[in-house]
Design a protein around this motif. Sequence first.
Motif, PDB file in Angstrom:
ATOM      1  N   PHE A   1       0.827  -1.219   0.149  1.00  0.00           N
ATOM      2  CA  PHE A   1       0.077  -0.009   0.072  1.00  0.00           C
ATOM      3  C   PHE A   1       0.978   1.145   0.126  1.00  0.00           C
ATOM      4  CE2 PHE A   1      -1.716   3.263   2.658  1.00  0.00           C
ATOM      5  CZ  PHE A   1      -2.774   3.768   1.850  1.00  0.00           C
ATOM      6  N   PHE A   2       1.840   1.323   1.039  1.00  0.00           N
ATOM      7  CA  PHE A   2       2.692   2.659   1.039  1.00  0.00           C
ATOM      8  C   PHE A   2       3.479   2.582  -0.183  1.00  0.00           C
ATOM      9  CE2 PHE A   2       1.391   2.506   5.590  1.00  0.00           C
ATOM     10  CZ  PHE A   2       1.033   3.655   5.566  1.00  0.00           C
ATOM     11  N   PHE A   3       3.997   1.670  -0.774  1.00  0.00           N
ATOM     12  CA  PHE A   3       4.884   1.563  -1.899  1.00  0.00           C
ATOM     13  C   PHE A   3       4.261   2.258  -3.082  1.00  0.00           C
ATOM     14  CE2 PHE A   3       5.617  -0.597  -6.010  1.00  0.00           C
ATOM     15  CZ  PHE A   3       6.993  -0.236  -6.070  1.00  0.00           C
ATOM     16  N   LEU A   4       2.742   1.837  -3.290  1.00  0.00           N
ATOM     17  CA  LEU A   4       2.014   2.254  -4.305  1.00  0.00           C
ATOM     18  C   LEU A   4       1.557   3.850  -4.015  1.00  0.00           C
ATOM     19  CD1 LEU A   4      -0.273  -0.903  -4.967  1.00  0.00           C
ATOM     20  CD2 LEU A   4       1.431   0.218  -6.467  1.00  0.00           C
ATOM     21  N   LEU A   5       1.327   3.984  -2.774  1.00  0.00           N
ATOM     22  CA  LEU A   5       0.927   5.275  -2.385  1.00  0.00           C
ATOM     23  C   LEU A   5       1.918   6.473  -2.782  1.00  0.00           C
ATOM     24  CD1 LEU A   5      -0.635   6.615   1.161  1.00  0.00           C
ATOM     25  CD2 LEU A   5       0.846   7.940  -0.216  1.00  0.00           C
ATOM     26  N   PHE A   6       3.387   5.930  -2.556  1.00  0.00           N
ATOM     27  CA  PHE A   6       4.448   7.216  -2.500  1.00  0.00           C
ATOM     28  C   PHE A   6       4.658   7.210  -4.369  1.00  0.00           C
ATOM     29  CE2 PHE A   6       5.326   6.230   1.956  1.00  0.00           C
ATOM     30  CZ  PHE A   6       4.646   7.433   2.463  1.00  0.00           C
ATOM     31  N   GLY A   7       4.765   5.912  -4.895  1.00  0.00           N
ATOM     32  CA  GLY A   7       4.993   5.792  -6.391  1.00  0.00           C
ATOM     33  C   GLY A   7       3.947   6.431  -7.003  1.00  0.00           C
ATOM     34  N   VAL A   8       2.830   6.420  -6.792  1.00  0.00           N
ATOM     35  CA  VAL A   8       1.814   6.950  -7.865  1.00  0.00           C
ATOM     36  C   VAL A   8       1.618   8.368  -7.415  1.00  0.00           C
ATOM     37  CG1 VAL A   8      -0.893   7.015  -7.827  1.00  0.00           C
ATOM     38  CG2 VAL A   8       0.415   4.826  -7.790  1.00  0.00           C
ATOM     39  N   ALA A   9       2.027   8.792  -6.307  1.00  0.00           N
ATOM     40  CA  ALA A   9       1.831  10.267  -5.881  1.00  0.00           C
ATOM     41  C   ALA A   9       2.943  10.902  -6.606  1.00  0.00           C
ATOM     42  CB  ALA A   9       2.137  10.375  -4.362  1.00  0.00           C
ATOM     43  N   GLU A  10       4.181  10.277  -6.820  1.00  0.00           N
ATOM     44  CA  GLU A  10       5.260  10.686  -7.548  1.00  0.00           C
ATOM     45  C   GLU A  10       5.011  10.952  -8.878  1.00  0.00           C
ATOM     46  OE1 GLU A  10      10.256   9.743  -8.161  1.00  0.00           O
ATOM     47  OE2 GLU A  10       9.074   9.625  -6.038  1.00  0.00           O
ATOM     48  N   CYS A  11       4.239   9.955  -9.442  1.00  0.00           N
ATOM     49  CA  CYS A  11       4.020  10.149 -10.811  1.00  0.00           C
ATOM     50  C   CYS A  11       3.121  11.225 -11.161  1.00  0.00           C
ATOM     51  CB  CYS A  11       3.119   8.957 -11.474  1.00  0.00           C
ATOM     52  SG  CYS A  11       3.988   7.114 -11.661  1.00  0.00           S
ATOM     53  N   PHE A  12       2.283  11.585 -10.168  1.00  0.00           N
ATOM     54  CA  PHE A  12       1.304  12.705 -10.263  1.00  0.00           C
ATOM     55  C   PHE A  12       2.179  14.114  -9.887  1.00  0.00           C
ATOM     56  CE2 PHE A  12      -1.933   9.586 -10.633  1.00  0.00           C
ATOM     57  CZ  PHE A  12      -3.072  10.205 -11.446  1.00  0.00           C
ATOM     58  N   LEU A  13       2.922  13.803  -9.028  1.00  0.00           N
ATOM     59  CA  LEU A  13       3.766  15.047  -8.583  1.00  0.00           C
ATOM     60  C   LEU A  13       4.746  15.538  -9.965  1.00  0.00           C
ATOM     61  CD1 LEU A  13       4.541  17.334  -6.439  1.00  0.00           C
ATOM     62  CD2 LEU A  13       6.405  15.475  -5.951  1.00  0.00           C
TER      63      LEU A  13
ATOM     64  N   PRO B   1      -1.107  11.012 -16.164  1.00  0.00           N
ATOM     65  CA  PRO B   1       0.114  11.913 -15.647  1.00  0.00           C
ATOM     66  C   PRO B   1       0.949  11.999 -16.880  1.00  0.00           C
ATOM     67  CG  PRO B   1       0.346  10.091 -14.157  1.00  0.00           C
ATOM     68  CD  PRO B   1      -0.870   9.796 -14.939  1.00  0.00           C
ATOM     69  N   PHE B   2       1.376  10.811 -17.415  1.00  0.00           N
ATOM     70  CA  PHE B   2       2.365  10.961 -18.515  1.00  0.00           C
ATOM     71  C   PHE B   2       1.715  11.979 -19.751  1.00  0.00           C
ATOM     72  CE2 PHE B   2       4.665   9.422 -22.545  1.00  0.00           C
ATOM     73  CZ  PHE B   2       6.155   9.792 -22.040  1.00  0.00           C
TER      74      PHE B   2
ATOM     75  N   VAL C   1      14.297  13.499 -14.944  1.00  0.00           N
ATOM     76  CA  VAL C   1      13.672  12.641 -13.751  1.00  0.00           C
ATOM     77  C   VAL C   1      12.514  12.115 -14.518  1.00  0.00           C
ATOM     78  CG1 VAL C   1      12.533  12.887 -11.931  1.00  0.00           C
ATOM     79  CG2 VAL C   1      14.718  14.471 -12.119  1.00  0.00           C
ATOM     80  N   VAL C   2      11.631  12.681 -15.241  1.00  0.00           N
ATOM     81  CA  VAL C   2      10.427  12.164 -15.843  1.00  0.00           C
ATOM     82  C   VAL C   2      11.016  10.605 -16.565  1.00  0.00           C
ATOM     83  CG1 VAL C   2       8.587  12.491 -17.473  1.00  0.00           C
ATOM     84  CG2 VAL C   2       9.096  14.030 -15.869  1.00  0.00           C
TER      85      VAL C   2
ATOM     86  N   LEU D   1      13.752   8.935 -16.295  1.00  0.00           N
ATOM     87  CA  LEU D   1      14.129   7.934 -15.355  1.00  0.00           C
ATOM     88  C   LEU D   1      12.995   7.156 -14.743  1.00  0.00           C
ATOM     89  CD1 LEU D   1      17.295   9.638 -13.712  1.00  0.00           C
ATOM     90  CD2 LEU D   1      17.307   7.583 -15.211  1.00  0.00           C
ATOM     91  N   PHE D   2      12.056   7.792 -14.215  1.00  0.00           N
ATOM     92  CA  PHE D   2      11.133   7.250 -13.455  1.00  0.00           C
ATOM     93  C   PHE D   2       9.989   6.643 -14.274  1.00  0.00           C
ATOM     94  CE2 PHE D   2       6.981   7.112 -10.992  1.00  0.00           C
ATOM     95  CZ  PHE D   2       7.446   7.053  -9.588  1.00  0.00           C
ATOM     96  N   TYR D   3       9.483   7.386 -15.369  1.00  0.00           N
ATOM     97  CA  TYR D   3       8.618   6.743 -16.053  1.00  0.00           C
ATOM     98  C   TYR D   3       8.900   5.716 -16.985  1.00  0.00           C
ATOM     99  CZ  TYR D   3       4.727   9.971 -14.952  1.00  0.00           C
ATOM    100  OH  TYR D   3       3.943  10.712 -14.339  1.00  0.00           O
ATOM    101  N   GLY D   4      10.216   5.608 -17.383  1.00  0.00           N
ATOM    102  CA  GLY D   4      10.604   4.583 -17.949  1.00  0.00           C
ATOM    103  C   GLY D   4      10.764   3.010 -17.490  1.00  0.00           C
ATOM    104  N   THR D   5      11.139   3.262 -16.434  1.00  0.00           N
ATOM    105  CA  THR D   5      11.312   2.061 -15.578  1.00  0.00           C
ATOM    106  C   THR D   5       9.869   1.590 -15.004  1.00  0.00           C
ATOM    107  OG1 THR D   5      11.898   3.443 -13.456  1.00  0.00           O
ATOM    108  CG2 THR D   5      13.631   2.219 -14.608  1.00  0.00           C
ATOM    109  N   ALA D   6       9.016   2.622 -14.594  1.00  0.00           N
ATOM    110  CA  ALA D   6       7.896   2.385 -14.066  1.00  0.00           C
ATOM    111  C   ALA D   6       6.830   1.667 -15.138  1.00  0.00           C
ATOM    112  CB  ALA D   6       7.020   3.384 -13.320  1.00  0.00           C
ATOM    113  N   SER D   7       6.845   2.188 -16.356  1.00  0.00           N
ATOM    114  CA  SER D   7       6.194   1.707 -17.308  1.00  0.00           C
ATOM    115  C   SER D   7       6.433   0.326 -18.022  1.00  0.00           C
ATOM    116  CB  SER D   7       5.865   2.749 -18.506  1.00  0.00           C
ATOM    117  OG  SER D   7       7.087   2.976 -19.125  1.00  0.00           O
ATOM    118  N   SER D   8       7.781  -0.156 -18.070  1.00  0.00           N
ATOM    119  CA  SER D   8       8.271  -1.303 -18.248  1.00  0.00           C
ATOM    120  C   SER D   8       7.824  -2.118 -17.262  1.00  0.00           C
ATOM    121  CB  SER D   8       9.823  -1.127 -18.535  1.00  0.00           C
ATOM    122  OG  SER D   8      10.567  -0.987 -17.497  1.00  0.00           O
ATOM    123  N   MET D   9       7.502  -2.062 -16.219  1.00  0.00           N
ATOM    124  CA  MET D   9       7.316  -2.858 -14.932  1.00  0.00           C
ATOM    125  C   MET D   9       5.830  -3.103 -15.048  1.00  0.00           C
ATOM    126  SD  MET D   9       8.412  -4.481 -12.660  1.00  0.00           S
ATOM    127  CE  MET D   9       7.478  -5.497 -11.201  1.00  0.00           C
ATOM    128  N   TYR D  10       4.895  -2.184 -15.051  1.00  0.00           N
ATOM    129  CA  TYR D  10       3.648  -2.161 -14.864  1.00  0.00           C
ATOM    130  C   TYR D  10       2.599  -2.434 -15.919  1.00  0.00           C
ATOM    131  CZ  TYR D  10       4.564  -1.347  -9.996  1.00  0.00           C
ATOM    132  OH  TYR D  10       5.027  -1.815  -8.772  1.00  0.00           O
TER     133      TYR D  10
END
Length: 311
Positions: free
Chosen positions: A101-113, A208-209, A245-246, A248-257
Amino acid sequence: IPVNLSEVSEFRLLCFSEVSHLHPLLCVVLFSLYIFSLMANTMIVLIINGDNTLHTPMYFFLIQLSCLDICYLSVIVPKILENLMVGTIGISKTGCAMQMFFFLLFGVAECFLLAVMSFDRYVAICYPLHYTIIMNSRVCKSLVAGTYMCGTAVGLVHTIVIFSLPFCGLTINHFFCEIQPLLELLCGNTSPSEIQVIAVAGFAIVCPFLMIIYSYVRIISTILKMSSAEGQEKAFSTCSSHILVVTLFYGTASSMYLRPKSTYSTAVDKLLSLSYTVVTPLLNPIIYSLRNEEVKRALRKRWRKINFVWK
């Protein structure tokens, strides 16, 4: 035979059991990265808070990004270090659910931030005369609150859906309670759960992307219309750190999920997870401090004060 989750007390995290002989080295490396990341992000927060010239919306959002990275790291890394030091460890089902839950909370919050930060740059470059009116303190705080609300909603949906289903195994071949490894443990046909994960991830990553893409299309269009080459260079420089930063973050997150479970690979999954849970939070403050003249100036000012005190 499905295992009734209510009858068990914990899952087993294998972490990097396939390379157990490298555990001491991995422990030292990850602990060092963790400490450096905490120090770098804390430094960003202290520098910005301590310099009145940096009390602007852009740096307010940068503080939020550093705080998110600190929380993000602290949800994952301590458990990895424990695993590397003592071998395969258990994590209670409640602890596993909370970690997810907290991993997703902070990860998704960072996407929108990151999307909010692109909107901030869009307003600053496309509507400079109205910037202070549009991006006032109330709006900035509301936008940040919105990112946490989105993170909380996504975290709750994923956690409730996955932990309400029967599990046929209790050994997680990963270093934390990640979604994909847990999907591997579900009984029967997991396609509906997989579709739900991809759909929610699509909302959390793609939406957000797309906002970021739209902002930068408008930003680039405005910059290209500028008559001054110096003005163009300055405008681009204020966006370059964010773009890195975008990426780095979105490249790994999108390839994962944003991929089906049929393409799932444990080794690749662990590598991708390490990149966005450990490496990216370390690189973010480095990118912003090295590529931002105002941050470097504030850092030099703080360093001179420290030297003066010690002398």
